[in-house]
Design an enzyme around this catalytic site. Structure first.
Site, mmCIF file in Angstrom:
data_model
loop_
_atom_site.group_PDB
_atom_site.id
_atom_site.type_symbol
_atom_site.label_atom_id
_atom_site.label_comp_id
_atom_site.label_asym_id
_atom_site.label_seq_id
_atom_site.Cartn_x
_atom_site.Cartn_y
_atom_site.Cartn_z
ATOM 1 N N LYS A 13 31.301 -13.105 17.586
ATOM 2 C CA LYS A 13 31.074 -11.648 17.737
ATOM 3 C C LYS A 13 30.582 -11.012 16.457
ATOM 4 O O LYS A 13 29.606 -10.278 16.444
ATOM 5 C CB LYS A 13 32.398 -10.954 18.060
ATOM 6 C CG LYS A 13 32.736 -10.787 19.478
ATOM 7 C CD LYS A 13 33.905 -9.826 19.695
ATOM 8 C CE LYS A 13 35.041 -9.830 18.720
ATOM 9 N NZ LYS A 13 35.990 -10.937 18.788
ATOM 10 N N ARG A 88 40.023 -3.159 22.445
ATOM 11 C CA ARG A 88 40.693 -4.427 22.724
ATOM 12 C C ARG A 88 41.775 -4.267 23.769
ATOM 13 O O ARG A 88 42.409 -5.249 24.141
ATOM 14 C CB ARG A 88 41.349 -4.937 21.441
ATOM 15 C CG ARG A 88 40.583 -6.061 20.732
ATOM 16 C CD ARG A 88 41.398 -6.380 19.516
ATOM 17 N NE ARG A 88 41.191 -7.650 18.917
ATOM 18 C CZ ARG A 88 40.376 -7.861 17.877
ATOM 19 N NH1 ARG A 88 39.632 -6.891 17.404
ATOM 20 N NH2 ARG A 88 40.313 -9.050 17.330
ATOM 21 N N ARG A 127 36.414 -21.856 9.568
ATOM 22 C CA ARG A 127 35.706 -20.641 9.159
ATOM 23 C C ARG A 127 36.068 -20.246 7.729
ATOM 24 O O ARG A 127 37.211 -20.344 7.308
ATOM 25 C CB ARG A 127 36.077 -19.501 10.111
ATOM 26 C CG ARG A 127 35.549 -18.145 9.671
ATOM 27 C CD ARG A 127 35.484 -17.190 10.811
ATOM 28 N NE ARG A 127 36.750 -16.548 11.104
ATOM 29 C CZ ARG A 127 36.877 -15.565 11.987
ATOM 30 N NH1 ARG A 127 35.824 -15.127 12.655
ATOM 31 N NH2 ARG A 127 38.052 -15.030 12.213
ATOM 32 N N ARG A 160 40.512 -16.601 6.053
ATOM 33 C CA ARG A 160 41.288 -15.443 6.496
ATOM 34 C C ARG A 160 42.729 -15.850 6.750
ATOM 35 O O ARG A 160 42.983 -16.912 7.289
ATOM 36 C CB ARG A 160 40.684 -14.891 7.793
ATOM 37 C CG ARG A 160 39.680 -13.787 7.533
ATOM 38 C CD ARG A 160 38.995 -13.351 8.782
ATOM 39 N NE ARG A 160 39.918 -12.999 9.868
ATOM 40 C CZ ARG A 160 39.521 -12.397 10.986
ATOM 41 N NH1 ARG A 160 38.249 -12.104 11.157
ATOM 42 N NH2 ARG A 160 40.383 -12.113 11.933
ATOM 43 N N ARG A 171 46.462 -15.171 18.852
ATOM 44 C CA ARG A 171 45.341 -14.235 19.039
ATOM 45 C C ARG A 171 44.641 -14.499 20.374
ATOM 46 O O ARG A 171 44.193 -13.572 21.040
ATOM 47 C CB ARG A 171 44.353 -14.350 17.869
ATOM 48 C CG ARG A 171 44.908 -13.695 16.590
ATOM 49 C CD ARG A 171 44.230 -14.189 15.333
ATOM 50 N NE ARG A 171 42.845 -13.809 15.235
ATOM 51 C CZ ARG A 171 41.945 -14.463 14.496
ATOM 52 N NH1 ARG A 171 42.306 -15.530 13.801
ATOM 53 N NH2 ARG A 171 40.707 -14.048 14.436
#
Ligand code: AMP
Length: 218
Positions: A13, A88, A127, A160, A171
Site C-alpha cells: 500500500k 481502517r 522489510r 519497524r 495486525r
C-alpha cells in the site's frame, strides 16, 4: 482525485500510494507515518499511540479522526489526496464520508491491494525502512544498493518495531476483523477496485493506474 488505499499490512500500500501520489500530483496521507513521527517526537499524540502500535492494535477512532480531519484541512489536500492506512474501521469510514460531505466532497475511488497471509509475514519480516525519507526496501525484492543504507539519504535503514512475527500476526487478525468490512462498504458504493499484489511493483502500479484512470472525479 480523492482516493483510499486499502489492504492488509505488507500488501505494498505505502509503496504504491507514494508512486500514485507522485503521478497524480496529490499528497499521500499515511496515518502510520504521521503516528510514527509523533512517537519519534514524543508528542502527546505519539505517547498515546505508541502502546497500540507496538502491539499491532488500532489506535482509537476518536484520536484517528481528529488527526485525519486536521490533515485533510491543510492546503495541499484541496486538490485531492491519497489516504494510505485510513480508514481502517467502519466508524472511521462513515466519519470520513461525513467530513467530506460537509465540504461537498467525496471519495472517488478505493484501491484494494490483495495478498495472502503467509506472503505478508514473509514480506514484512524482510522489510526495512529509511527513518528519514520513509523509503521502503525489501531485502529480497527491493534491496538497497549498499547493504543497510538508504539509496537516497545514505542513512542506516531500520526495521519497524511492529514488523516482528507476533505483531504481524496480530495486525493481520486486526485487519480481518476491523478493516475487511470496509471492502463491502465501498463495494456497495460501487467505487472499489481490486488489485492483486503480484507481478512486482511496476506491474501492480500499472494495474492501479489503469483502474484509477477509469474512476470518476466528483
Ligand atoms: P501502518 O503504517 O499503516 O501499517 O500503521 C501502523 C500502525 O499505526 C497500525 O498498526 C496502527 O497501530 C496505527 N494506525 C495507522 N493508521 C490507523 C488507523 N486508521 N486507525 C487506527 N490505527 C492506525
Amino acid at each position: 482525485m480523492r482516493l483510499v488505499f486499502l489492504g492488509p499490512p505488507g500488501a505494498g500500500k505505502g509503496t504504491q500510494a507514494a508512486m500514485v501520489s507522485e503521478r497524480l500530483g496529490v499528497p499521500q496521507v499515511s496515518t502510520g507515518d504521521i503516528l510514527r513521527e509523533a512517537v519519534r517526537r514524543k508528542t502527546e499524540l505519539g505517547n498515546k499511540a505508541k502502546t497500540y502500535m507496538d502491539a499491532g492494535d488500532l489506535v482509537p477512532d476518536d484520536i484517528m479522526l481528529s488527526l485525519v480531519e486536521e490533515r485533510l484541512a491543510e492546503a495541499d489536500c484541496r486538490k485531492g489526496f491519497i489516504l494510505d492506512g485510513f480508514p481502517r474501521t467502519l466508524p472511521q469510514a462513515t466519519a470520513l464520508d461525513e467530513v467530506l460531505a460537509r465540504a461537498k466532497q467525496r471519495i472517488d475511488g478505493v484501491v484494494l491491494i490483495d495478498v495472502d497471509d503467509n506472503e505478508v509475514v514473509a514480506r514484512l519480516s524482510r522489510r526495512r525502512v529509511c527513518p528519514k525519507c520513509k523509503g521502503l526496501y525489501n531485502l529480497d525484492s527491493e534491496p538497497p544498493k549498499v547493504e543497510g543504507t538508504c539509496d537516497k539519504c545514505g542513512v542506516p535503514l531500520i526495521t519497524r518495531s511492529d514488523d516482528s512475527e507476533g505483531t504481524i500476526r496480530n495486525r493481520l487478525k486486526v485487519y480481518r476483523n476491523e478493516t475487511l468490512p470496509l471492502v463491502e462498504y465501498y463495494q456497495a458504493k460501487g467505487i472499489l477496485a481490486r488489485v492483486p499484489s503480484e507481478g512486482g511493483i511496476s506491474k501492480v502500479f500499472s494495474v492501479i493506474m489503469d483502474k484509477v484512470s477509469g474512476m470518476r472525479q466528483g
